[in-house]
Design a protein around this motif. Structure first.
Motif, PDB file in Angstrom:
ATOM      1  N   GLN A 585      29.930 -22.706   2.788  1.00  0.00           N
ATOM      2  CA  GLN A 585      29.781 -22.350   1.384  1.00  0.00           C
ATOM      3  C   GLN A 585      31.135 -21.994   0.775  1.00  0.00           C
ATOM      4  O   GLN A 585      32.026 -21.493   1.462  1.00  0.00           O
ATOM      5  N   LEU A 587      33.494 -19.655  -1.151  1.00  0.00           N
ATOM      6  CA  LEU A 587      33.616 -18.235  -1.464  1.00  0.00           C
ATOM      7  C   LEU A 587      34.742 -18.027  -2.459  1.00  0.00           C
ATOM      8  O   LEU A 587      35.806 -18.650  -2.359  1.00  0.00           O
ATOM      9  N   PRO A 623      29.305 -17.301   5.498  1.00  0.00           N
ATOM     10  CA  PRO A 623      29.844 -16.518   4.374  1.00  0.00           C
ATOM     11  C   PRO A 623      29.939 -15.016   4.642  1.00  0.00           C
ATOM     12  O   PRO A 623      30.919 -14.379   4.263  1.00  0.00           O
ATOM     13  N   GLU A 646      29.703 -15.966  -3.545  1.00  0.00           N
ATOM     14  CA  GLU A 646      29.468 -17.386  -3.296  1.00  0.00           C
ATOM     15  C   GLU A 646      29.429 -18.136  -4.629  1.00  0.00           C
ATOM     16  O   GLU A 646      28.906 -17.642  -5.616  1.00  0.00           O
TER      17      GLU A 646
END
Length: 670
Positions: A585, A587, A623, A646
């Motif tokens: 993901q 960040l 994450p 995120e």
């Protein structure tokens, strides 16, 4: 536009710049005005640039960005107002000469400050010598800058043989070789692929961090505004708004609503009646709802198109491009008539027999021992918007030239609009429209003359030529400009005319090679309105290449190219899902000292770290674990973490990460 149209955001110092409240600005502009004959280019601009920051000028063509930047660089006179640079009042040739040794200027255009027949080494040496840099210092600084820009392996290559991204990096090196305190970069990333764009910004951030260089940068890419500490939005020679990017974005209350509804074209037409800032982005309808919170915006859009059963509805904050267009719209500074899309007549000759509009099978094109295209295959359906994406030199234009019959393939086969590209050259030309990257219009012919010329080339009857001329004038928003020379038109308007000329014979397939390169945000949205209408309402298959990764979201399907080969072939959503699965993901880290934080995270081995204004981006497979590691690493260096959040992946994240992985693999094989 009157003075009331300008919004000034009150702000503090940009984080991480270590500026004091009483620090003297490097640049101070007050009531600045510049005219060219009767044309007012810049009208009463005020701004200040602090030491060590990246200050951005954002606006469409003709907004006054280049004139202001040239004046700051001391190479252009102005009519009135005051301009102070390094505390010196720049109001004469003599005063301008006193500041030039502390300034590096990079003009607009790929490599325009370079010499085509000189090598990378020779260009840098030439700039160093005219700046009277001692040879030992010149060689030391050249080695560092070429290494930083990854140009050191190509030192003997002539500038004219470099890709667009390499030209811009070399231009930056030559601009920086004398160690200036202020660099002035006029649209340095226009026409540059996403990998080179990100590379360019990483280099600038590193120099900012290590040498406390101040940068004044202009851009037509609104997404680049996140990289600025402060920015000014310019329009028609005036400041529309200024401040930190987040503060500017907050000026226009409202929300962006994204939803899916079918038939998409009908739903969009209905939404535009209530929400003028509506567009189709791939399968999504994207709507700006003024003065609304999440619930209000969602309900407003849902109720308007409830008969189409909207699905997968998402609400988000508007980005800076949305804000810019909304500010113009609210102040009546856009011509709403130009957003009008008119379908072609019901007697359209476009056919859809269920077959493929474009089919490429293992296309190869070699130039001597070099393969510009190496085994490319893909398919495009009628009515589909197909994106062909790749870095400079990836082979996109060569593929288009083969499919359109302009260049014979070395190997492979292809069919376009039902015709074999090898044997049916004339048949293909009659069924396709082609808007090339370099040339589409005759600049010294008027709007109508260009249309009539293309109508004659395609053998249209006089009656049909008149009908198509009227349709193009209406479609492109050119009413009242019929007799204007095409070369005098703004870039966005000129590109709409070029698309119209490519459509004059009502083709089944339309090839658009970087149609929006150098076009401002308003012009780009109008062009995509036209592209969407042609695909959805006319069934035209459209193959488009672009460097704007935000535009890739408009495509139904995408093929990504690298070194002459297709390495990914899927929809934008599928490509993003694949990257999320492979690399994690996205960040976004916000701190009180982003430049120092960037240094810590790069040295700490965090993957894919890059600076976006005050924020730092990275990809994280886990994450939560990554957030803990980031907080720990920064806290140990007394850097306060404001937030870690995120963010949704973008097509630029997909493209850059995949291409960098391919570059790394290619390097490992050497």
């Amino acid at each position: 536009m009157g003075e009331t149209a300008m919004v000034d955001v009150i702000h503090g110092d940009a984080p991480g710049l270590a500026l004091t409240s009483d620090s003297e600005p490097i640049v101070r502009v007050s009531a600045f005005r510049k005219t060219y004959g009767r044309t007012v280019a810049v009208d009463g601009i005020d701004l200040e640039i602090q030491r060590g920051e990246i200050y951005g000028l954002i606006g469409p063509d003709g907004a006054g960005k280049s004139s202001l930047m040239k004046a700051v660089a001391g190479v252009l006179t102005y009519d009135s107002g005051t301009l102070d640079v390094f505390g010196t009042r720049v109001d004469s040739e003599r005063s301008a000469e006193t500041i030039k040794d502390r300034i590096g200027l990079m003009p607009q255009g790929l490599g325009l400050n370079l010499y085509a027949d000189l090598s990378i080494d020779e260009n840098v040496d030439f700039f160093g010598q005219i700046r009277l840099i001692p040879n030992d210092v010149l060689q030391q600084r050249k080695k560092r800058l070429l290494g930083m820009t990854r140009l050191d392996k190509f030192r003997d290559r002539a500038m004219k043989n470099l890709s667009g991204g390499m030209k811009q990096k070399l231009g930056l090196v030559c601009c920086l070789i004398h160690h200036p305190q202020l660099v002035i970069l006029d649209e340095p990333t226009t026409g540059v692929d996403p990998v080179s764009r990100r590379d360019f910004w990483s280099i600038l951030a590193q120099l900012l961090r290590e040498e406390q260089i101040t940068a004044l940068v202009s851009t037509a890419y609104m997404d680049e505004a996140t990289r600025f500490h402060h920015a000014a939005l310019l329009f028609d020679g005036k400041v529309l708004a200024r401040g930190e990017p987040d503060e500017i974005a907050a000026l226009v209350p409202g929300r962006i609503v994204q939803a899916k509804a079918e038939p998409q074209a009908d739903a969009l037409a209905l939404l535009k009646k209530s929400f003028p800032q509506s567009e189709a982005v791939g399968p999504w309808l994207r709507v700006f709802v003024d003065d609304a919170d999440d619930v209000q915006a969602s309900e407003a859009v849902t109720s308007r198109i409830k008969e189409f059963t909207p699905q997968e509805l998402h609400v988000a904050e508007p980005d800076l491009e949305d804000v810019f267009i909304a500010l113009l719209r609210r102040r009546g500074l856009t011509d709403s008539n130009e957003f009008k899309i008119t379908s072609q007549s019901s007697e359209s000759s476009i056919r859809n027999d269920g077959g493929l509009a474009i089919e490429a099978n293992n296309l190869v094109r070699a130039f001597g021992a070099f393969k510009a295209v190496d085994g490319v295959s893909f398919q495009v359906k009628p009515g589909e918007i197909f994106g062909l994406l790749g870095a400079n030199g990836a082979g996109k234009t060569t593929v288009i030239k083969m499919l359109t019959g302009l260049l014979p393939p070395t190997a492979g086969a292809g069919r376009v609009a039902g015709a074999d590209m090898r044997r049916a050259g004339q048949a293909i030309k009659e069924r396709i429209g082609y808007m090339s990257q370099a040339f589409s219009l005759y600049q010294d012919l008027s709007v109508v003359e260009n249309i009539r010329l293309y109508a004659g080339i395609y053998g249209l009857s006089r009656r049909m030529a008149r009908e198509r001329t009227d349709w193009i004038i209406d479609m492109a928003g050119l009413a009242g400009r019929e007799k204007a020379l095409s070369g005098s038109l703004p870039m966005g308007v000129r590109q709409r005319l070029a698309i119209g000329c490519a459509l004059v014979h009502r083709p089944q397939v339309l090839f658009l090679d970087e149609p929006t390169s150098g076009v401002d945000p308003i012009g780009r949205r109008r062009l995509w309105d036209i592209i969407f209408d042609l695909s959805r309402n006319e069934g035209v298959a459209i193959l488009v290449t672009t460097h704007y990764m935000s535009e890739a979201e408009h495509c139904d399907h995408i093929a990504m190219m690298y070194a002459g080969r297709v390495f990914a072939d899927a929809s934008p959503n599928e490509l993003k899902a694949n990257l999320r699965q492979e690399s994690g993901q996205l960040l976004e880290v916000t701190t009180d000292n982003p430049l120092a934080a960037l240094d810590v995270m790069e040295s700490g081995g965090f993957a894919g770290v890059s600076l976006f204004g005050k924020r730092i981006h990275l990809l994280a497979p886990d994450p939560k674990a990554a957030e803990q590691s980031v907080r720990k690493a920064l806290t140990e260096k007394d850097i306060h973490v404001l937030s870690v959040a995120e963010q949704p992946l973008t097509m630029e994240d997909v493209f850059v990460n995949r291409v960098l992985a391919l570059e790394k693999a290619a390097e490992a094989k050497k």
